[in-house]
Motif scaffolding. Structure first.
Motif, PDB file in Angstrom:
ATOM      1  N   UNK A  42     -11.882 -28.793   6.798  1.00  0.00           N
ATOM      2  CA  UNK A  42     -11.492 -27.391   6.677  1.00  0.00           C
ATOM      3  C   UNK A  42     -11.040 -26.815   8.018  1.00  0.00           C
ATOM      4  N   UNK A  43     -10.124 -25.865   7.938  1.00  0.00           N
ATOM      5  CA  UNK A  43      -9.687 -25.169   9.152  1.00  0.00           C
ATOM      6  C   UNK A  43     -10.809 -24.305   9.715  1.00  0.00           C
ATOM      7  N   UNK A  44     -11.523 -23.646   8.863  1.00  0.00           N
ATOM      8  CA  UNK A  44     -12.727 -22.917   9.274  1.00  0.00           C
ATOM      9  C   UNK A  44     -13.570 -22.648   8.040  1.00  0.00           C
ATOM     10  N   UNK A  91     -16.356 -29.031  14.901  1.00  0.00           N
ATOM     11  CA  UNK A  91     -15.541 -30.138  15.406  1.00  0.00           C
ATOM     12  C   UNK A  91     -14.219 -30.226  14.653  1.00  0.00           C
ATOM     13  N   UNK A  92     -14.254 -29.941  13.337  1.00  0.00           N
ATOM     14  CA  UNK A  92     -13.005 -29.993  12.563  1.00  0.00           C
ATOM     15  C   UNK A  92     -12.129 -28.763  12.817  1.00  0.00           C
ATOM     16  N   UNK A  93     -12.741 -27.617  13.056  1.00  0.00           N
ATOM     17  CA  UNK A  93     -11.951 -26.439  13.411  1.00  0.00           C
ATOM     18  C   UNK A  93     -11.164 -26.703  14.690  1.00  0.00           C
ATOM     19  N   UNK A 105      -3.162 -19.009   9.085  1.00  0.00           N
ATOM     20  CA  UNK A 105      -4.210 -18.026   9.344  1.00  0.00           C
ATOM     21  C   UNK A 105      -4.983 -18.297  10.638  1.00  0.00           C
ATOM     22  N   UNK A 106      -4.460 -19.132  11.507  1.00  0.00           N
ATOM     23  CA  UNK A 106      -5.091 -19.346  12.808  1.00  0.00           C
ATOM     24  C   UNK A 106      -4.727 -18.187  13.733  1.00  0.00           C
ATOM     25  N   UNK A 125      -8.937 -23.288  21.721  1.00  0.00           N
ATOM     26  CA  UNK A 125     -10.383 -23.410  21.630  1.00  0.00           C
ATOM     27  C   UNK A 125     -10.686 -23.788  20.180  1.00  0.00           C
ATOM     28  N   UNK A 126     -11.951 -23.794  19.791  1.00  0.00           N
ATOM     29  CA  UNK A 126     -12.264 -24.108  18.394  1.00  0.00           C
ATOM     30  C   UNK A 126     -11.933 -22.952  17.460  1.00  0.00           C
ATOM     31  N   UNK A 127     -11.572 -21.790  18.025  1.00  0.00           N
ATOM     32  CA  UNK A 127     -11.295 -20.620  17.200  1.00  0.00           C
ATOM     33  C   UNK A 127      -9.910 -20.027  17.406  1.00  0.00           C
TER      34      UNK A 127
END
Length: 475
Positions: A362-364, A404-406, A440-441, A465-467
């Protein structure tokens, strides 16, 4: 959506209104002041905009300072126990303010209204009125009765109310992005969820009113709308003037809103795995202004737990829907909800959830521990038997894996170009713009003087970053 991609779905930050409101192109300086705080899901924030509109027509303007208000409303969320505790604390703050201003009226709106009305009104005497999600039209009348010295309650649910004729007052608006509620209530009886009991049965707004609202927003300068519903995929509307019995589906509605203008971006939330059809996916693929982003809550990777949750799909069904998304909308961002520690969840069930995160990547995700809500099917049927420390340990493992996947998903977007709608300045610096890409990032990039908020720009991702994706505008 929120700028941080890994966090609790419970979003408790208060949103405050603006002191002057623009409605129907007229600036009106109303004399009475309304303060609204909203907690929880996007639907609650959209409902607060409806409340502001109703009271605007009855002489109220909004204020960002509750001590200045004649009326204070807190729009509540009952998804988790922690949300209720925070609301109760906030009401205590408001009661203190009222001690300095006895004429102040304090009210609770939304999902907590039905279940906690007697506590808030009678036992704890924290509020003057309690109003459910389908009774907002009655607010002017109820406020009048409270001013005469009574305490008031209206938590009646409706099978028809959609507020389709009310033009929301956009609170805390950036003038670029807006929510449009397309339906209310929910017919899914997920065993952990209070929404069917607090928001009533599912009913869809007329497609014509939705398209008109989208068009009005576009003409007012907005460039992105998010269509909201507890389960948007089950949207169905039959116009009264249609004799052939034709029903407008969610796929049809998406196309109608996308056709308003190619420069109007369209997002939607939330989808249900049992109702996400290929027709919706093909519509997304067809229109360049429908964002390639789908929020598809999985809740658990275990078919056994999904059955206890009454989610009406299996692990295999969910994976099939993910495969369909990847095939039809190859570059689609996919986000989800995950509950840790639902009733009877075993270590194997937990491993199934971890494995589905590995499978989908998943993206988040919005991740939280199970919190029993009184009145739900789970509370009636099952024992909340997973120890709290086990829930928290499992949640930590879920969060670490998803983080980690984000990061991985954002790293895959570095070096690529992205169409980004400039939504405003970065929270950290007015030297940087921010906006979201198609998936949507959140993207942050240096200000270029030739561009302004509301413009579409092409940004190349340079790092992340992760976000957050970090890049720069390319001409």
């Amino acid at each position: 959506m929120l700028e941080l991609n890994i966090q609790s779905k419970e979003h408790d930050e208060a949103r405050q209104g603006e002191a002057l409101l623009l409605k129907n192109d007229l600036l009106i300086n109303n004399s009475r002041k309304l303060y609204i705080e909203s907690y929880g899901c996007q639907m609650n924030f959209a409902d607060s905009e409806i409340v502001a509109s109703i009271l605007f027509d009855h002489g109220f303007e909004t204020t960002g300072t509750f001590n200045d208000a004649d009326v204070i409303f807190i729009n509540t969320c009952s998804i988790r126990e922690n949300a209720e505790q925070r609301v109760r604390k906030r009401l205590t703050d408001f009661k203190t303010a009222k001690s300095q201003n006895p004429g102040m009226i304090i009210g609770v709106l939304g999902c907590m209204a039905e279940r906690l009305k007697s506590k808030f009104l009678d036992e704890e005497k924290l509020v003057d009125l309690v109003v459910g999600p389908d009774a907002y039209r009655d607010l002017p009348n109820l406020i009048g009765k409270v001013e005469e010295g009574s305490r008031e309650v209206n938590v009646l649910l409706s099978r028809e109310e959609t507020y389709a004729d009310i033009s929301p007052v956009r609170l805390n608006s950036n003038g670029i992005t807006a929510f449009i509620s397309i339906m209310r209530g929910c017919d899914n009886m997920c065993s952990f969820c209070v929404v069917p009991f607090t928001r009533g049965r599912e009913r869809s707004r007329s497609a014509e009113s939705i398209v008109k609202e989208a068009r009005d927003l576009f003409e007012a300068g907005y460039r992105e709308v998010t269509l909201l519903g507890q389960n948007v995929d089950s949207y169905k509307y039959k116009a009264d003037d249609k004799e052939d019995g034709a029903v407008i589906s969610f796929a049809d509605l998406l196309a109608m809103v996308a056709d308003v203008d190619p420069l109007l971006r369209v997002r939607f939330s939330t989808s249900h795995p049992k109702d996400l059809t290929d027709d919706v996916l093909y519509t997304i693929a067809k229109y360049s202004n429908i964002c390639n982003s789908i929020h598809l809550p999985v809740q658990s990777g275990s078919s056994r737990v999904l059955d206890l949750m009454n989610r009406t799909y299996t692990r295999e069904w969910y994976i099939d829907r993910i495969n369909a998304i990847r095939k039809i909308v190859p570059n689609c961002g996919i986000s989800t909800d995950i509950i840790s520690g639902f009733c009877t969840e075993t270590e194997q069930d937990h491993e199934d959830t971890l494995s589905i995160i590995d499978l989908v990547q998943f993206d988040y995700a919005y991740m939280f521990t199970y919190s029993e809500r009184p009145g739900t099917l789970a509370a009636k049927r099952f024992e909340d038997d997973v120890p709290e420390e086990t829930k928290k340990r499992r949640l930590t493992e879920i969060v670490n894996k998803q983080r980690s996947y984000s990061l991985k998903r954002l790293e895959s977007q570095v070096g690529k170009t992205h169409k980004v709608l400039i939504e405003g300045f970065s929270k950290r610096s007015d030297q940087d713009f921010c906006g979201r890409n198609d998936q949507n990032a959140m993207v942050v990039f240096p200000v270029v003087d030739s561009y302004k908020i509301g413009d579409y720009v092409t940004v190349i991702g340079e790092t992340c970053t992760s976000a957050t994706l970090i890049g720069k505008i390319i001409e």
